[in-house]
Write a protein that holds these residues in place. Structure first.
Motif, PDB file in Angstrom:
ATOM      1  N   GLY A 134       0.811  -1.208   0.000  1.00  0.00           N
ATOM      2  CA  GLY A 134       0.000   0.000   0.000  1.00  0.00           C
ATOM      3  C   GLY A 134       0.846   1.259   0.000  1.00  0.00           C
ATOM      4  N   ALA A 135       1.940   1.224   0.774  1.00  0.00           N
ATOM      5  CA  ALA A 135       2.847   2.373   0.809  1.00  0.00           C
ATOM      6  C   ALA A 135       3.531   2.565  -0.538  1.00  0.00           C
ATOM      7  N   VAL A 136       3.984   1.477  -1.132  1.00  0.00           N
ATOM      8  CA  VAL A 136       4.667   1.548  -2.431  1.00  0.00           C
ATOM      9  C   VAL A 136       3.725   2.108  -3.497  1.00  0.00           C
ATOM     10  N   ALA A 137       2.472   1.682  -3.475  1.00  0.00           N
ATOM     11  CA  ALA A 137       1.497   2.169  -4.456  1.00  0.00           C
ATOM     12  C   ALA A 137       1.341   3.689  -4.354  1.00  0.00           C
ATOM     13  N   ALA A 138       1.262   4.215  -3.130  1.00  0.00           N
ATOM     14  CA  ALA A 138       1.125   5.661  -2.936  1.00  0.00           C
ATOM     15  C   ALA A 138       2.384   6.390  -3.385  1.00  0.00           C
ATOM     16  N   LEU A 139       3.537   5.820  -3.084  1.00  0.00           N
ATOM     17  CA  LEU A 139       4.799   6.442  -3.503  1.00  0.00           C
ATOM     18  C   LEU A 139       4.922   6.458  -5.023  1.00  0.00           C
ATOM     19  N   ARG A 140       4.494   5.378  -5.673  1.00  0.00           N
ATOM     20  CA  ARG A 140       4.531   5.319  -7.138  1.00  0.00           C
ATOM     21  C   ARG A 140       3.617   6.389  -7.746  1.00  0.00           C
ATOM     22  N   ARG A 141       2.451   6.563  -7.150  1.00  0.00           N
ATOM     23  CA  ARG A 141       1.553   7.609  -7.651  1.00  0.00           C
ATOM     24  C   ARG A 141       2.208   8.980  -7.523  1.00  0.00           C
TER      25      ARG A 141
ATOM     26  N   PRO B  94      15.496  -9.992  -4.181  1.00  0.00           N
ATOM     27  CA  PRO B  94      14.516  -8.901  -4.255  1.00  0.00           C
ATOM     28  C   PRO B  94      13.184  -9.289  -3.618  1.00  0.00           C
ATOM     29  N   GLY B  95      12.626  -8.379  -2.890  1.00  0.00           N
ATOM     30  CA  GLY B  95      11.331  -8.590  -2.244  1.00  0.00           C
ATOM     31  C   GLY B  95      10.648  -7.264  -2.040  1.00  0.00           C
ATOM     32  N   GLU B  96       9.651  -7.227  -1.163  1.00  0.00           N
ATOM     33  CA  GLU B  96       8.879  -6.002  -1.015  1.00  0.00           C
ATOM     34  C   GLU B  96       9.688  -4.883  -0.362  1.00  0.00           C
ATOM     35  N   LEU B  97      10.719  -5.212   0.427  1.00  0.00           N
ATOM     36  CA  LEU B  97      11.552  -4.158   0.993  1.00  0.00           C
ATOM     37  C   LEU B  97      12.427  -3.519  -0.079  1.00  0.00           C
ATOM     38  N   THR B  98      12.868  -4.307  -1.039  1.00  0.00           N
ATOM     39  CA  THR B  98      13.593  -3.740  -2.175  1.00  0.00           C
ATOM     40  C   THR B  98      12.676  -2.824  -2.969  1.00  0.00           C
ATOM     41  N   GLU B  99      11.430  -3.273  -3.163  1.00  0.00           N
ATOM     42  CA  GLU B  99      10.452  -2.436  -3.868  1.00  0.00           C
ATOM     43  C   GLU B  99      10.239  -1.119  -3.128  1.00  0.00           C
ATOM     44  N   LEU B 100      10.172  -1.193  -1.807  1.00  0.00           N
ATOM     45  CA  LEU B 100      10.002   0.016  -1.009  1.00  0.00           C
ATOM     46  C   LEU B 100      11.212   0.937  -1.176  1.00  0.00           C
ATOM     47  N   GLY B 101      12.401   0.365  -1.117  1.00  0.00           N
ATOM     48  CA  GLY B 101      13.607   1.155  -1.295  1.00  0.00           C
ATOM     49  C   GLY B 101      13.643   1.848  -2.645  1.00  0.00           C
TER      50      GLY B 101
ATOM     51  N   ALA C 271      19.540  22.617  -3.412  1.00  0.00           N
ATOM     52  CA  ALA C 271      19.621  21.560  -4.417  1.00  0.00           C
ATOM     53  C   ALA C 271      20.696  20.533  -4.086  1.00  0.00           C
ATOM     54  N   GLN C 272      21.642  20.892  -3.238  1.00  0.00           N
ATOM     55  CA  GLN C 272      22.719  19.969  -2.885  1.00  0.00           C
ATOM     56  C   GLN C 272      22.322  18.973  -1.800  1.00  0.00           C
ATOM     57  N   ARG C 273      21.167  19.163  -1.202  1.00  0.00           N
ATOM     58  CA  ARG C 273      20.739  18.258  -0.138  1.00  0.00           C
ATOM     59  C   ARG C 273      20.326  16.908  -0.717  1.00  0.00           C
ATOM     60  N   THR C 274      20.642  15.851  -0.002  1.00  0.00           N
ATOM     61  CA  THR C 274      20.310  14.500  -0.446  1.00  0.00           C
ATOM     62  C   THR C 274      19.123  13.976   0.346  1.00  0.00           C
ATOM     63  N   VAL C 275      18.089  13.577  -0.353  1.00  0.00           N
ATOM     64  CA  VAL C 275      16.890  13.015   0.280  1.00  0.00           C
ATOM     65  C   VAL C 275      17.092  11.515   0.471  1.00  0.00           C
ATOM     66  N   PHE C 276      16.793  10.999   1.670  1.00  0.00           N
ATOM     67  CA  PHE C 276      16.970   9.589   2.019  1.00  0.00           C
ATOM     68  C   PHE C 276      18.423   9.156   1.726  1.00  0.00           C
ATOM     69  N   PRO C 277      19.388   9.765   2.408  1.00  0.00           N
ATOM     70  CA  PRO C 277      20.804   9.647   2.006  1.00  0.00           C
ATOM     71  C   PRO C 277      21.348   8.225   1.914  1.00  0.00           C
ATOM     72  N   GLU C 278      21.005   7.354   2.874  1.00  0.00           N
ATOM     73  CA  GLU C 278      21.608   6.014   2.867  1.00  0.00           C
ATOM     74  C   GLU C 278      21.115   5.150   1.714  1.00  0.00           C
TER      75      GLU C 278
ATOM     76  N   LEU D 174      11.056   4.730  -2.771  1.00  0.00           N
ATOM     77  CA  LEU D 174      11.569   5.893  -2.055  1.00  0.00           C
ATOM     78  C   LEU D 174      12.668   6.587  -2.856  1.00  0.00           C
ATOM     79  N   THR D 175      13.517   5.801  -3.509  1.00  0.00           N
ATOM     80  CA  THR D 175      14.588   6.384  -4.322  1.00  0.00           C
ATOM     81  C   THR D 175      14.017   7.154  -5.505  1.00  0.00           C
ATOM     82  N   ASP D 176      12.952   6.633  -6.108  1.00  0.00           N
ATOM     83  CA  ASP D 176      12.282   7.353  -7.196  1.00  0.00           C
ATOM     84  C   ASP D 176      11.770   8.705  -6.705  1.00  0.00           C
ATOM     85  N   VAL D 177      11.159   8.702  -5.523  1.00  0.00           N
ATOM     86  CA  VAL D 177      10.654   9.947  -4.941  1.00  0.00           C
ATOM     87  C   VAL D 177      11.807  10.927  -4.722  1.00  0.00           C
ATOM     88  N   ALA D 178      12.891  10.422  -4.119  1.00  0.00           N
ATOM     89  CA  ALA D 178      14.043  11.279  -3.849  1.00  0.00           C
ATOM     90  C   ALA D 178      14.623  11.849  -5.139  1.00  0.00           C
ATOM     91  N   GLU D 179      14.707  11.029  -6.171  1.00  0.00           N
ATOM     92  CA  GLU D 179      15.272  11.482  -7.444  1.00  0.00           C
ATOM     93  C   GLU D 179      14.391  12.554  -8.085  1.00  0.00           C
TER      94      GLU D 179
END
Length: 287
Positions: free
Chosen positions: A90-97, A221-228, A272-279, A231-236
């Motif tokens: 459910g979280a991944v679906a919202a992030l994808r949207r 790969p599993g749902e935690l990879t999908e979540l990661g 612009a130099q700030r990194t979102v979700f750095p790790e 989140l990376t898509d959002v950060a990018e």
């Protein structure tokens, strides 16, 4: 029995043709579209201060951005709630949207970025001290991403309802905080000092969190990879939006001081130099 029924194929009746193929035109009042979208209200909100045609474009685009800020904030709050309930899909679906919405938000810069300095300056003085820096909806987005600072509440002190809303958002766990809490519940060794930190403070990258993400990405790969990845898509996309803002400002006004008392391009370059979700970015070097 028909031939089709004999061979086991039930006959489906064709849908009846509408008696009138034309759309309904008379509703005896406002249209259902108007009642739902409130288009007349939206179109009444553009009040330009000059006679320069380009000011209308700037104002509408800015209002469109505000609507997207609110929509993306809605999606991220929903994703955060899903994470609290261990609902990763459910979280991944919202992030994808929200990723698609961020792409549309980025596209909104195009009309502004194509203004020449002369065109932008033809109405810029009408902005006075107004600046996107003062957007409460945008500030909520940054707080949801974990970019927290109590000083960012100051511009909103004169609007009690908004100030209270942002004060609450400052104190709440960010989207990333809830992600790390979920990883800990799934058995990953997220450091205690990260889990127990004050959520009102700015997030500081942690080697321990980096190691956790490296472990997630090294496993099957599993749902935690999908979540990661979500989140990376959002950060990018958010980082690209900041960069687009920087380029549009640089192109329209160069290195002039920004409206609202900011340093203009210099301020945007710093943000612009700030990194979102750095790790999520640094962990990739260890996989």
């Amino acid at each position: 029995m028909t031939a089709d029924q004999h061979h086991g194929c039930p006959v489906t009746a064709a849908p009846a043709a509408p008696s009138d193929p034309n759309p309904k035109l008379d509703f005896g009042g406002t249209t259902p579209y108007e009642d739902y979208v409130h288009a007349s209200v939206l179109h009444s909100l553009q009040r330009t201060a000059t006679k320069e045609p380009l000011e209308m474009s700037f104002l509408v685009v800015t209002q469109v951005m505000e609507l997207y800020f609110g929509l993306i904030s809605f999606e991220w709050r929903h994703a955060r709630e899903r994470l609290r309930h261990d609902d990763v899909p459910g979280a991944v679906a919202a992030l994808r949207r929200s990723t698609g919405q961020l792409q549309a938000l980025r596209a909104a810069w195009r009309p502004i970025s194509r203004m020449t300095p002369r065109e932008f300056n033809s109405f810029r003085d009408s902005l006075g001290e107004g600046s996107g820096f003062q957007s409460g909806a945008y500030r909520h987005l940054e707080f949801l991403l974990g970019e927290k600072s109590a000083s960012m509440l100051v511009p909103h002190r004169a609007v009690p309802a908004l100030h209270a809303e942002l004060t609450a958002a400052l104190a709440e766990p960010s989207l990333y905080d809830e992600t790390l809490a979920l990883l800990a519940r799934r058995g990953h060794p997220v450091p205690a000092e990260v889990l127990d930190r004050d959520p009102a403070g700015a997030y500081v990258p942690s080697p321990g969190v980096e190691a956790v993400w490296a472990g997630v990405y090294s496993a099957e790969p599993g749902e935690l990879t999908e979540l990661g990845e979500a989140l990376t898509d959002v950060a990018e996309e958010f980082t690209r939006w900041r960069h687009d803002h920087l380029l549009a400002t640089r192109r329209a006004m160069g290195a002039k001081a920004g409206t609202g008392g900011s340093a203009g391009v210099a301020w945007l370059e710093k943000r612009a130099q700030r990194t979102v979700f750095p790790e999520l970015w640094t962990a990739r070097s260890h996989v």
